[in-house]
Design a protein around this motif. Structure first.
Motif, short mmCIF file in Angstrom:
data_model
loop_
_atom_site.label_atom_id
_atom_site.label_comp_id
_atom_site.label_asym_id
_atom_site.label_seq_id
_atom_site.Cartn_x
_atom_site.Cartn_y
_atom_site.Cartn_z
N UNK A 173 47.20 30.05 43.70
CA UNK A 173 47.61 29.56 42.62
C UNK A 173 46.47 29.67 41.51
N UNK A 174 45.28 29.62 41.86
CA UNK A 174 44.25 29.69 40.92
C UNK A 174 43.41 30.89 40.63
N UNK A 175 43.91 31.38 39.64
CA UNK A 175 43.53 32.90 39.08
C UNK A 175 42.04 32.91 39.20
N UNK A 176 41.24 32.16 39.01
CA UNK A 176 39.64 32.41 39.29
C UNK A 176 39.41 32.47 40.50
N UNK A 177 40.14 32.22 41.58
CA UNK A 177 39.80 32.59 42.83
C UNK A 177 40.40 34.07 43.32
N UNK A 178 40.82 34.75 42.47
CA UNK A 178 41.60 36.08 42.85
C UNK A 178 40.49 37.13 42.86
N UNK A 179 39.34 36.74 43.80
CA UNK A 179 38.35 37.65 44.14
C UNK A 179 38.15 38.20 45.56
N UNK A 180 37.43 39.22 45.66
CA UNK A 180 37.29 39.51 47.07
C UNK A 180 37.09 38.36 48.13
N UNK A 181 36.11 37.57 47.91
CA UNK A 181 35.46 36.76 48.76
C UNK A 181 36.85 35.64 48.98
N UNK B 144 31.14 38.94 56.38
CA UNK B 144 29.79 39.28 56.20
C UNK B 144 29.67 40.51 55.45
N UNK B 145 30.26 41.50 55.65
CA UNK B 145 30.14 42.65 54.89
C UNK B 145 30.28 42.13 53.14
N UNK B 146 31.04 41.59 53.00
CA UNK B 146 31.61 41.04 51.58
C UNK B 146 30.25 40.44 51.04
N UNK C 194 33.16 46.72 45.93
CA UNK C 194 34.45 45.84 46.65
C UNK C 194 35.33 45.49 45.47
N UNK C 195 36.36 46.48 45.13
CA UNK C 195 37.30 46.32 44.31
C UNK C 195 38.21 45.46 45.16
N UNK C 196 39.53 45.04 44.19
CA UNK C 196 40.61 44.30 44.70
C UNK C 196 41.18 45.26 45.65
N UNK C 197 41.29 46.43 45.28
CA UNK C 197 42.13 47.62 46.06
C UNK C 197 41.35 47.73 47.54
N UNK C 198 40.07 47.84 47.35
CA UNK C 198 39.24 48.04 48.57
C UNK C 198 39.46 46.98 49.50
N UNK C 199 39.42 45.75 48.81
CA UNK C 199 39.40 44.54 49.47
C UNK C 199 40.70 44.27 50.37
#
Length: 313
Positions: free
Chosen positions: A54-62, A122-124, A139-144
């Motif tokens: 629900x939080x768009x700020x957290x839409x990152x690979x990690x 760990x790789x991320x 580390x793009x969203x697609x690769x993630x």
């Protein structure tokens, strides 16, 4: 396998899971404790999944990896805890042969997936801290998402061979498992009481050891490079943030791998009587319970997102 072994391989139609044998009052107390732990584990991990969703700020690979890891923990505890809770209140404590093998497959497949997710996480962090300029392009969203799919698919393929081998083992009579789930070690011990099975024990032990040590040493190597890079960061704030993130990940790694190595590096090797169930309990029940606290308490972004999910100002 000999023809005699094949003939007796299906004489056992169910197993008895001893769990934690004690007086009824203690059984009910343990049921209450583990039931509360189970519910809190589900709520804690679901809160992280919802916070990332629900939080768009957290839409990152990690955080995408963290949300998948939390969903994995929900699946993991559901592979063994509901049956354990039911057994606390059961008089017979039996589980059918088919259900036992199904639990074995899902429990170990989810455990394998957890090893892979910890490696990818760990790789991320390695990419983000050691190669920050390349991180956004690699580390793009697609690769993630591809890495996430790889973890789930490969995790459920890795343990197929050992499970197939276990289905072919001769269970000729002894059917009491001194554990709270259908674990690999006790099943191999029951089968070896019928006929020698050195080949199966060797294959299962090799596959378990290969997975555990390969992922563990990769994770330790990655974080060693990460910590070396962090020390060289001139910004104190940057060092603190990187240390905070890495220490959370490492805490989960050592909690999980410490108990897993004690149990599965050599399944069926005659571990101390009754000890295996406690090491299994630690990483299969307690580690998923602690993970949400470990990941959220040292991460400001996650704490803020969880406050929004929980409606706390």
């Amino acid at each position: 396998m000999t023809s005699e072994a094949r003939n007796i391989s299906h004489t056992v139609s169910e197993f008895i899971l001893l769990g934690f044998p004690c007086r009824w009052e203690i059984q009910f107390l343990l049921f209450s404790i583990f039931f509360v732990t189970y519910i809190l584990t589900l709520l804690g991990n679901m809160a992280i999944v919802c916070a990332v969703r629900w939080n768009r700020r957290l839409h990152t690979p990690m955080y995408i990896l963290l949300a998948n890891f939390s969903f994995l923990e929900i699946c993991y505890v559901n592979s063994d805890v509901p049956n354990m809770l039911a057994n606390f209140l059961s008089q017979t404590k039996t589980i059918s042969f088919a259900r036992c093998l199904l639990q074995l497959y899902f429990f170990f497949s989810l455990g394998t997936t957890e090893c892979l997710f910890l490696s990818i996480m760990a790789y991320d962090r390695f990419l983000a801290i050691c190669h920050p300029l390349h991180y956004p392009t690699v580390m793009t969203i697609k690769f993630c998402c591809s890495l996430v799919i790889f973890c789930w698919v490969y995790g459920f393929l890795w343990f197929l061979i050992p499970v197939i081998l276990v289905t072919q083992l001769p269970f000729c009579g002894p059917n009491v498992i001194d554990d709270f789930l259908c674990d690999l070690g006790p099943l191999l011990a029951l089968a070896s009481a019928c006929v020698p099975i050195p080949g199966t024990v060797l294959i299962c032990g090799t596959m378990s050891s290969l997975l555990i040590f390969a992922t563990f040493f990769y994770i330790i190597g990655s974080y060693t490079l990460v910590l070396r890079a962090v020390v060289q960061v001139s910004s104190v704030a940057g060092q603190k943030k990187a240390f905070s993130t890495c220490s959370s990940h490492l805490a989960v790694v050592f909690l999980f791998y410490g108990s897993v190595m004690m149990t599965y590096v050599s399944p069926g090797s005659g571990q101390a009587e009754g000890m295996q169930k406690f090491t299994t309990l630690f990483y299969s029940v307690l580690t998923p319970f602690f993970n949400p606290m470990i990941y959220s308490l040292r991460n400001k972004e996650m704490k803020d997102a969880l406050k929004k999910v929980l409606g706390v100002s």
